[in-house]
Design a protein around this motif. Structure first.
Motif, PDB file in Angstrom:
ATOM      1  N   SER A 163       0.891  -1.135  -0.065  1.00 16.00           N
ATOM      2  CA  SER A 163      -0.061  -0.175  -0.044  1.00 16.00           C
ATOM      3  C   SER A 163       1.060   1.222   0.044  1.00 16.00           C
ATOM      4  O   SER A 163       0.624   2.067  -0.669  1.00 16.00           O
ATOM      5  CB  SER A 163      -1.014   0.211   1.307  1.00 16.00           C
ATOM      6  OG  SER A 163      -1.831  -0.837   1.203  1.00 16.00           O
ATOM      7  N   VAL A 221       2.432   1.571  -3.528  1.00 19.46           N
ATOM      8  CA  VAL A 221       1.209   2.076  -4.459  1.00 19.46           C
ATOM      9  C   VAL A 221       0.678   3.462  -3.941  1.00 19.46           C
ATOM     10  O   VAL A 221       0.555   4.313  -5.094  1.00 19.46           O
ATOM     11  CB  VAL A 221       0.056   1.096  -4.696  1.00 19.46           C
ATOM     12  CG1 VAL A 221      -0.991   1.509  -5.536  1.00 19.46           C
ATOM     13  CG2 VAL A 221       0.518  -0.329  -4.909  1.00 19.46           C
ATOM     14  N   ASP A 222       0.383   3.698  -2.942  1.00 21.71           N
ATOM     15  CA  ASP A 222      -0.244   5.026  -2.662  1.00 21.71           C
ATOM     16  C   ASP A 222       0.675   6.158  -2.658  1.00 21.71           C
ATOM     17  O   ASP A 222       0.420   7.427  -2.987  1.00 21.71           O
ATOM     18  CB  ASP A 222      -1.078   4.980  -1.210  1.00 21.71           C
ATOM     19  CG  ASP A 222      -2.275   3.674  -1.394  1.00 21.71           C
ATOM     20  OD1 ASP A 222      -2.603   3.524  -2.577  1.00 21.71           O
ATOM     21  OD2 ASP A 222      -2.634   3.423  -0.305  1.00 21.71           O
ATOM     22  N   GLY A 254       3.217   6.069  -5.979  1.00 29.66           N
ATOM     23  CA  GLY A 254       2.738   6.086  -7.543  1.00 29.66           C
ATOM     24  C   GLY A 254       3.121   4.628  -8.252  1.00 29.66           C
ATOM     25  O   GLY A 254       3.047   4.587  -9.379  1.00 29.66           O
ATOM     26  N   LEU A 255       3.574   3.791  -7.592  1.00 27.95           N
ATOM     27  CA  LEU A 255       3.950   2.679  -8.286  1.00 27.95           C
ATOM     28  C   LEU A 255       2.459   1.769  -8.494  1.00 27.95           C
ATOM     29  O   LEU A 255       1.865   1.718  -7.836  1.00 27.95           O
ATOM     30  CB  LEU A 255       4.928   1.603  -7.476  1.00 27.95           C
ATOM     31  CG  LEU A 255       6.313   2.097  -7.485  1.00 27.95           C
ATOM     32  CD1 LEU A 255       7.029   1.341  -6.602  1.00 27.95           C
ATOM     33  CD2 LEU A 255       6.880   2.667  -8.782  1.00 27.95           C
ATOM     34  N   SER A 256       2.677   1.110  -9.636  1.00 29.64           N
ATOM     35  CA  SER A 256       1.685  -0.268  -9.921  1.00 29.64           C
ATOM     36  C   SER A 256       1.591  -1.356  -8.867  1.00 29.64           C
ATOM     37  O   SER A 256       2.885  -1.466  -8.523  1.00 29.64           O
ATOM     38  CB  SER A 256       1.536  -0.512 -11.224  1.00 29.64           C
ATOM     39  OG  SER A 256       2.536  -1.401 -11.708  1.00 29.64           O
ATOM     40  N   VAL A 257       0.700  -2.128  -8.862  1.00 28.34           N
ATOM     41  CA  VAL A 257       1.041  -3.125  -7.877  1.00 28.34           C
ATOM     42  C   VAL A 257       1.750  -4.204  -8.566  1.00 28.34           C
ATOM     43  O   VAL A 257       2.764  -4.717  -8.010  1.00 28.34           O
ATOM     44  CB  VAL A 257      -0.265  -4.240  -7.737  1.00 28.34           C
ATOM     45  CG1 VAL A 257      -0.180  -5.412  -7.212  1.00 28.34           C
ATOM     46  CG2 VAL A 257      -1.474  -3.154  -6.961  1.00 28.34           C
ATOM     47  N   ASN A 258       1.964  -4.333 -10.021  1.00 25.65           N
ATOM     48  CA  ASN A 258       3.050  -4.891 -10.532  1.00 25.65           C
ATOM     49  C   ASN A 258       4.457  -4.394 -10.394  1.00 25.65           C
ATOM     50  O   ASN A 258       5.336  -5.268 -10.076  1.00 25.65           O
ATOM     51  CB  ASN A 258       2.699  -5.130 -11.976  1.00 25.65           C
ATOM     52  CG  ASN A 258       1.575  -5.937 -12.405  1.00 25.65           C
ATOM     53  OD1 ASN A 258       1.197  -6.942 -11.745  1.00 25.65           O
ATOM     54  ND2 ASN A 258       0.794  -5.768 -13.484  1.00 25.65           N
ATOM     55  N   GLU A 259       4.432  -3.226 -10.346  1.00 24.80           N
ATOM     56  CA  GLU A 259       5.759  -2.558 -10.181  1.00 24.80           C
ATOM     57  C   GLU A 259       6.255  -2.859  -8.699  1.00 24.80           C
ATOM     58  O   GLU A 259       7.503  -3.412  -8.540  1.00 24.80           O
ATOM     59  CB  GLU A 259       5.799  -1.379 -10.487  1.00 24.80           C
ATOM     60  CG  GLU A 259       5.523  -0.809 -12.032  1.00 24.80           C
ATOM     61  CD  GLU A 259       5.333   0.623 -12.285  1.00 24.80           C
ATOM     62  OE1 GLU A 259       5.740   0.959 -13.436  1.00 24.80           O
ATOM     63  OE2 GLU A 259       4.610   1.373 -11.227  1.00 24.80           O
ATOM     64  N   ALA A 260       5.511  -2.592  -7.689  1.00 24.03           N
ATOM     65  CA  ALA A 260       5.838  -2.989  -6.240  1.00 24.03           C
ATOM     66  C   ALA A 260       6.045  -4.680  -6.037  1.00 24.03           C
ATOM     67  O   ALA A 260       7.119  -4.847  -5.467  1.00 24.03           O
ATOM     68  CB  ALA A 260       4.661  -2.580  -5.556  1.00 24.03           C
ATOM     69  N   SER A 261       5.419  -5.537  -6.915  1.00 26.74           N
ATOM     70  CA  SER A 261       5.760  -6.628  -6.630  1.00 26.74           C
ATOM     71  C   SER A 261       7.208  -7.125  -7.329  1.00 26.74           C
ATOM     72  O   SER A 261       7.890  -7.926  -6.763  1.00 26.74           O
ATOM     73  CB  SER A 261       4.749  -7.607  -7.438  1.00 26.74           C
ATOM     74  OG  SER A 261       3.467  -7.395  -6.763  1.00 26.74           O
ATOM     75  N   LYS A 320       5.257  10.905  -4.623  1.00 24.47           N
ATOM     76  CA  LYS A 320       4.242  11.816  -5.299  1.00 24.47           C
ATOM     77  C   LYS A 320       3.844  12.820  -4.489  1.00 24.47           C
ATOM     78  O   LYS A 320       3.946  12.738  -3.198  1.00 24.47           O
ATOM     79  CB  LYS A 320       2.892  11.122  -5.654  1.00 24.47           C
ATOM     80  CG  LYS A 320       2.962   9.851  -6.619  1.00 24.47           C
ATOM     81  CD  LYS A 320       1.685   9.398  -6.993  1.00 24.47           C
ATOM     82  CE  LYS A 320       0.597   9.378  -5.923  1.00 24.47           C
ATOM     83  NZ  LYS A 320      -0.547   8.663  -6.363  1.00 24.47           N
TER      84      LYS A 320
END
Length: 52
Positions: free
Chosen positions: A3, A6-7, A10-17, A51
């Motif tokens: 979270s 992502v929050d 500003g990463l997507s869930v895929n980028e964070a993974s 962000k």
């Protein structure tokens, strides 16, 4: 941690993974209590600018 990335970053869930799979460090923070704690750490050098 997902979270936060992502929050706040500003990463997507895929980028964070992908970050989790490549550079995350885990430390066992508490082994004396039956409810074990694990810390998940990512070096700041690998994080994008936050962000606004």
């Amino acid at each position: 941690m997902l979270s936060l990335l992502v929050d706040d970053y500003g990463l997507s869930v895929n980028e964070a993974s992908l970050l989790f799979g490549q550079i995350v460090e885990y430390e066992v923070a508490n082994v004396f209590n039956p409810a074990y704690s694990v810390a998940c750490k990512i070096p700041k050098a690998y994080l994008p600018v936050r962000k606004s």
